[in-house]
Design an enzyme around this catalytic site. Structure first.
Site, PDB file in Angstrom:
ATOM      1  N   SER A 118      -4.159  -6.744  -2.431  1.00 13.53           N
ATOM      2  CA  SER A 118      -3.108  -7.565  -1.835  1.00 13.53           C
ATOM      3  C   SER A 118      -3.168  -8.993  -2.342  1.00 13.53           C
ATOM      4  CB  SER A 118      -3.294  -7.616  -0.322  1.00 13.53           C
ATOM      5  OG  SER A 118      -3.295  -6.339   0.224  1.00 13.53           O
ATOM      6  N   HIS A 139       0.846  -3.217  -6.487  1.00 14.48           N
ATOM      7  CA  HIS A 139       0.737  -3.512  -5.054  1.00 14.48           C
ATOM      8  C   HIS A 139       1.823  -2.757  -4.289  1.00 14.48           C
ATOM      9  CE1 HIS A 139       0.943  -6.771  -1.715  1.00 14.48           C
ATOM     10  NE2 HIS A 139       0.166  -5.785  -1.350  1.00 14.48           N
ATOM     11  N   GLU A 151       4.904  -4.322  -6.162  1.00  9.47           N
ATOM     12  CA  GLU A 151       4.734  -5.606  -6.842  1.00  9.47           C
ATOM     13  C   GLU A 151       3.783  -5.359  -8.018  1.00  9.47           C
ATOM     14  OE1 GLU A 151       2.949  -8.489  -4.193  1.00  9.47           O
ATOM     15  OE2 GLU A 151       3.993 -10.142  -5.145  1.00  9.47           O
ATOM     16  N   ASN A 189       2.254 -11.628  -0.420  1.00  5.18           N
ATOM     17  CA  ASN A 189       1.353 -12.170   0.599  1.00  5.18           C
ATOM     18  C   ASN A 189       1.262 -13.693   0.576  1.00  5.18           C
ATOM     19  OD1 ASN A 189       0.446  -9.941   2.217  1.00  5.18           O
ATOM     20  ND2 ASN A 189      -0.309  -9.123   0.281  1.00  5.18           N
TER      21      ASN A 189
HETATM   22  N1  LIG Z   1      -3.033  -2.317   4.807  1.00  8.80           N
HETATM   23  C1  LIG Z   1      -1.950  -2.716   4.168  1.00  8.80           C
HETATM   24  O1  LIG Z   1      -0.852  -2.851   4.751  1.00  8.80           O
HETATM   25  C2  LIG Z   1      -2.013  -3.003   2.684  1.00  8.80           C
HETATM   26  C3  LIG Z   1      -0.824  -3.185   1.984  1.00  8.80           C
HETATM   27  C4  LIG Z   1      -0.863  -3.376   0.596  1.00  8.80           C
HETATM   28  C5  LIG Z   1      -2.096  -3.420  -0.052  1.00  8.80           C
HETATM   29  N2  LIG Z   1      -3.256  -3.273   0.665  1.00  8.80           N
HETATM   30  C6  LIG Z   1      -4.525  -3.293  -0.088  1.00  8.80           C
HETATM   31  O2  LIG Z   1      -4.928  -1.960  -0.299  1.00  8.80           O
HETATM   32  C7  LIG Z   1      -6.365  -1.871  -0.354  1.00  8.80           C
HETATM   33  C8  LIG Z   1      -6.824  -0.888   0.698  1.00  8.80           C
HETATM   34  O3  LIG Z   1      -6.403  -1.348   1.972  1.00  8.80           O
HETATM   35  P1  LIG Z   1      -6.308  -0.366   3.231  1.00  8.80           P
HETATM   36  O4  LIG Z   1      -5.534  -1.086   4.268  1.00  8.80           O
HETATM   37  O5  LIG Z   1      -5.907   0.987   2.796  1.00  8.80           O
HETATM   38  O6  LIG Z   1      -7.869  -0.345   3.679  1.00  8.80           O
HETATM   39  P2  LIG Z   1      -8.618   0.682   4.633  1.00  8.80           P
HETATM   40  O7  LIG Z   1      -9.710  -0.097   5.272  1.00  8.80           O
HETATM   41  O8  LIG Z   1      -7.640   1.436   5.496  1.00  8.80           O
HETATM   42  O9  LIG Z   1      -9.235   1.759   3.598  1.00  8.80           O
HETATM   43  C9  LIG Z   1     -10.168   1.428   2.607  1.00  8.80           C
HETATM   44  C10 LIG Z   1     -10.875   2.715   2.208  1.00  8.80           C
HETATM   45  O10 LIG Z   1     -11.696   2.477   1.059  1.00  8.80           O
HETATM   46  C11 LIG Z   1     -12.883   3.224   1.209  1.00  8.80           C
HETATM   47  N3  LIG Z   1     -13.889   2.633   0.320  1.00  8.80           N
HETATM   48  C12 LIG Z   1     -14.521   1.446   0.471  1.00  8.80           C
HETATM   49  N4  LIG Z   1     -15.327   1.236  -0.596  1.00  8.80           N
HETATM   50  C13 LIG Z   1     -15.192   2.297  -1.417  1.00  8.80           C
HETATM   51  C14 LIG Z   1     -15.753   2.656  -2.683  1.00  8.80           C
HETATM   52  N5  LIG Z   1     -16.616   1.866  -3.309  1.00  8.80           N
HETATM   53  N6  LIG Z   1     -15.356   3.828  -3.244  1.00  8.80           N
HETATM   54  C15 LIG Z   1     -14.476   4.638  -2.617  1.00  8.80           C
HETATM   55  N7  LIG Z   1     -13.913   4.337  -1.423  1.00  8.80           N
HETATM   56  C16 LIG Z   1     -14.271   3.190  -0.830  1.00  8.80           C
HETATM   57  C17 LIG Z   1     -13.188   3.163   2.688  1.00  8.80           C
HETATM   58  O11 LIG Z   1     -14.044   4.223   3.082  1.00  8.80           O
HETATM   59  C18 LIG Z   1     -11.791   3.276   3.302  1.00  8.80           C
HETATM   60  O12 LIG Z   1     -11.444   4.624   3.528  1.00  8.80           O
HETATM   61  C19 LIG Z   1      -6.869  -3.304  -0.152  1.00  8.80           C
HETATM   62  O13 LIG Z   1      -7.088  -3.878  -1.401  1.00  8.80           O
HETATM   63  C20 LIG Z   1      -5.709  -3.966   0.587  1.00  8.80           C
HETATM   64  O14 LIG Z   1      -5.681  -5.353   0.389  1.00  8.80           O
HETATM   65  C21 LIG Z   1      -3.240  -3.043   2.006  1.00  8.80           C
END
Ligand SMILES: NC(=O)c1ccc[n+]([C@@H]2O[C@H](COP(=O)([O-])OP(=O)(O)OC[C@H]3O[C@@H](n4cnc5c(N)ncnc54)[C@H](O)[C@@H]3O)[C@@H](O)[C@H]2O)c1
Length: 281
Positions: A118, A139, A151, A189
């Protein structure tokens, strides 16, 4: 020719990304270190596909085919044959850099490595590999199966060819790619998080209740969802991580994460995914 896609991280975003690739005809390997997250992701994907079938937007046969194209794994070693990789793990620069170095060693040298970050610098992630020209930001927006924007972030070394291939891929997923430069928070963001942060300051200062703040933004500004509902939906830990990147990267005090946000994250009140945030779930 991209046929097999690896998606790493099976949380909020990773399961949606895996779903749209599988729905679009790609073989997908969804990887997470936590087996429980993989189980949860499978259930989430099945429920989402069922909704598409209910609404008449997907046939039962296409749903079964999409599920059939999806496999899960607990190690990135399974991605040796992948033609394209999208990373969606925790929003932490060191963890992501470690993963990109590992992916660089495991995957075929011509494979593009995309990050769903993000806010974290794509240039920094690319520099952890020997192929920074083949690293970019993709993104996706939450919920991925419904939101059409992707994005596309070009790092300092990302090649035109990589941007072109990734943009074409987005179009094949039925998404609209929009390019942004590699600065903290990119476009989405950089603009969204200060608003969410300000809404949290407004709660902390007693300007309004979460319900009142959300209602003002919904009814008065015509936003489909209030900023605090949205923060709970994104995950408060993710919001805090993004604000820290904006604050550190831009250096302007206006991006300082609200102390109430810090306190809620410290308490494990992460929003929808933990059952408690500005609202209870
Ligand atoms: N939540 C949102 O609305 C949103 C929107 C756009 C982008 N993002 C981005 O997407 C990414 C993920 O966010 P999310 O909300 O899905 O997080 P989340 O916390 O729901 O999920 C993250 C997952 O990654 C896993 N994980 C952590 N380290 C790992 C590794 N080394 N190898 C494999 N798996 C691993 C965890 O077990 C978890 O299941 C982040 O970079 C976040 O900034 C999030």
């Amino acid at each position: 020719m991209i046929k097999t896609v690896g998606v790493i991280g099976a949380g909020t975003m990773g399961n949606g990304i895996a779903q749209v690739f599988a729905q679009s005809g790609f073989s997908v390997t969804l990887v997470d270190v936590a087996p429980a997250m993989l189980d949860r992701a499978k259930t989430t994907i099945e429920k989402s596909l069922a909704k598409f079938v209910e609404k008449g937007k997907l046939t039962a046969a296409d749903r079964d085919a999409a599920i059939g194209r999806l496999s899960i794994a607990t190690s990135v070693d399974q991605l040796a044959d992948a033609d394209y990789v999208v990373e969606a793990i925790v929003e932490n620069a060191d963890t992501k850099r470690g993963l990109f170095a590992q992916l660089d060693a495991i995957t075929k040298p011509d494979v593009i490595l995309a990050s769903n970050t993000s806010s974290i610098s794509i240039t920094l992630l690319g520099a952890a590999t020997r192929r920074p020209d083949r690293v970019l930001g993709m993104h996706f927006m939450n919920p991925v199966p419904l939101m059409t924007l992707v994005e596309m972030i070009r790092g300092q070394a990302t090649s035109d060819e990589t941007m072109r291939i990734a943009s074409e891929l987005c179009t094949r997923l039925g998404k609209t790619p929009i390019e942004a430069a590699d600065y903290p928070g990119f476009i989405a963001n950089r603009i969204l998080m200060p608003m969410i942060n300000e809404a949290i300051f407004a709660v902390m200062e007693g300007v309004g209740t979460p319900e009142a703040i959300d209602a003002v933004m919904k009814l008065g500004m015509n936003h489909p969802m209030g900023p605090l509902t949205l923060a709970d939906f994104i995950g408060l830990d993710v919001c805090l991580a993004i604000l820290n990147v904006l604050h550190d990267g831009i250096g302007d005090p206006k991006y300082r994460p609200c102390p109430l946000l810090r306190r809620m994250v410290a308490a494990g009140h992460l929003g929808r995914k933990s059952g408690q945030g500005f609202y209870s779930y």
